[in-house]
Design an enzyme around this catalytic site. Sequence first.
Site, PDB file in Angstrom:
ATOM      1  N   SER A   6     107.324  81.467 129.416  1.00  0.00           N
ATOM      2  CA  SER A   6     108.123  80.294 128.787  1.00  0.00           C
ATOM      3  C   SER A   6     107.471  79.826 127.433  1.00  0.00           C
ATOM      4  O   SER A   6     106.600  79.559 127.192  1.00  0.00           O
ATOM      5  CB  SER A   6     108.653  78.954 129.674  1.00  0.00           C
ATOM      6  N   MET A  66     119.133  73.336 127.260  1.00  0.00           N
ATOM      7  CA  MET A  66     118.960  71.807 127.407  1.00  0.00           C
ATOM      8  C   MET A  66     119.859  71.071 126.707  1.00  0.00           C
ATOM      9  O   MET A  66     118.915  70.114 125.569  1.00  0.00           O
ATOM     10  CB  MET A  66     117.375  71.145 127.849  1.00  0.00           C
ATOM     11  N   GLY A 140     112.319  68.968 129.393  1.00  0.00           N
ATOM     12  CA  GLY A 140     112.200  68.130 128.215  1.00  0.00           C
ATOM     13  C   GLY A 140     110.444  68.905 126.966  1.00  0.00           C
ATOM     14  O   GLY A 140     110.335  69.292 126.240  1.00  0.00           O
ATOM     15  N   PHE A 141     109.375  69.366 127.746  1.00  0.00           N
ATOM     16  CA  PHE A 141     108.283  69.685 127.937  1.00  0.00           C
ATOM     17  C   PHE A 141     107.647  70.043 128.529  1.00  0.00           C
ATOM     18  O   PHE A 141     108.381  70.619 129.086  1.00  0.00           O
ATOM     19  CB  PHE A 141     107.483  68.133 127.700  1.00  0.00           C
ATOM     20  N   GLY A 142     106.529  71.460 128.055  1.00  0.00           N
ATOM     21  CA  GLY A 142     106.057  72.223 128.914  1.00  0.00           C
ATOM     22  C   GLY A 142     104.546  71.221 129.106  1.00  0.00           C
ATOM     23  O   GLY A 142     104.145  69.780 128.686  1.00  0.00           O
TER      24      GLY A 142
HETATM   25  C1  DX5 Z   1     111.266  71.988 130.365  1.00  0.00           C
HETATM   26  C2  DX5 Z   1     110.834  73.892 130.504  1.00  0.00           C
HETATM   27  C3  DX5 Z   1     110.204  74.830 130.702  1.00  0.00           C
HETATM   28  C4  DX5 Z   1     108.849  74.891 130.479  1.00  0.00           C
HETATM   29  C5  DX5 Z   1     107.509  75.563 131.180  1.00  0.00           C
HETATM   30  O1  DX5 Z   1     112.190  71.794 129.957  1.00  0.00           O
HETATM   31  O2  DX5 Z   1     112.160  74.472 130.902  1.00  0.00           O
HETATM   32  O3  DX5 Z   1     110.584  76.330 130.519  1.00  0.00           O
HETATM   33  O4  DX5 Z   1     107.360  75.090 129.325  1.00  0.00           O
HETATM   34  O5  DX5 Z   1     106.943  74.508 130.995  1.00  0.00           O
HETATM   35  P1  DX5 Z   1     105.239  74.976 132.118  1.00  0.00           P
HETATM   36  O6  DX5 Z   1     105.136  76.292 132.749  1.00  0.00           O
HETATM   37  O7  DX5 Z   1     103.293  74.474 131.172  1.00  0.00           O
HETATM   38  O8  DX5 Z   1     105.597  73.308 132.982  1.00  0.00           O
HETATM   39 ZN    ZN Z   2     112.402  76.492 131.071  1.00  0.00          ZN
END
Ligand code: DX5
Ligand code: ZN
Length: 213
Positions: A6, A66, A140-142
Amino acid sequence: MLVAPSILSADFGKLNDEIKAICEGGCDLVHVDVMDGHFVPNLTIGPVVVSAVAKVATKPLDIHLMVENNSFFVDLFAPLKPEYISFHIEEEKHPHRLIQKIRGLGIKPAITLNPHTPPESIEYLLEDLDMVLLMSVNPGFGGQKFIPSVVEKAKKLKELINKRNPNCLIEVDGGVNDKNIQELKNAGVDIVVAGSYVYGASDYSTAIKSLQI
Ligand code: DX5
Ligand code: ZN
């Protein structure tokens, strides 16, 4: 196992290099997180930036919407010819119609399920889908922690897929790393998304390969 890093966790100040690095590092797809500040409490990138990504990427794009108003965003991103566009079932009144629209644009349609959404909710859509994306964090967040119940959910989904459409792939997104990859593989998962695990590593290629089991 296929791996889709991602780019949400990439350094956007040197995005070209960050895309090249994962493609040369052997990734299978480039995962693009599109957030609108309404469906999720974060805002990311639109077609202007993603078209720059598409120009440099040598692997197909996997666009994860999203957003509210999915159909509008499908129209925005379709010209970039991604391999997949996935949309959240929780935000779509007419999923069957939208699947047909995506396929009609020459793109593989996929549906995403939030952590609380049961796989049975899309049983009668499986025959029309190329992929189901299971969220293993709240979107929403990584960099969030993996929600372990997704493993049981993937197994249930795999049973439904075997019955309805064995060609449909399962993708898992959120908190994936070298510790949980084996249980995902055992559950029948085909593709994993990994943001912070890949972009947080000193060598992206090694991190990608550690998930391609
Ligand atoms: C979250 C995203 C993911 C995210 C994954 O809303 O859909 O694709 O970027 O990041 P990691 O692997 O750090 O959880
Ligand atoms: Zn994603």
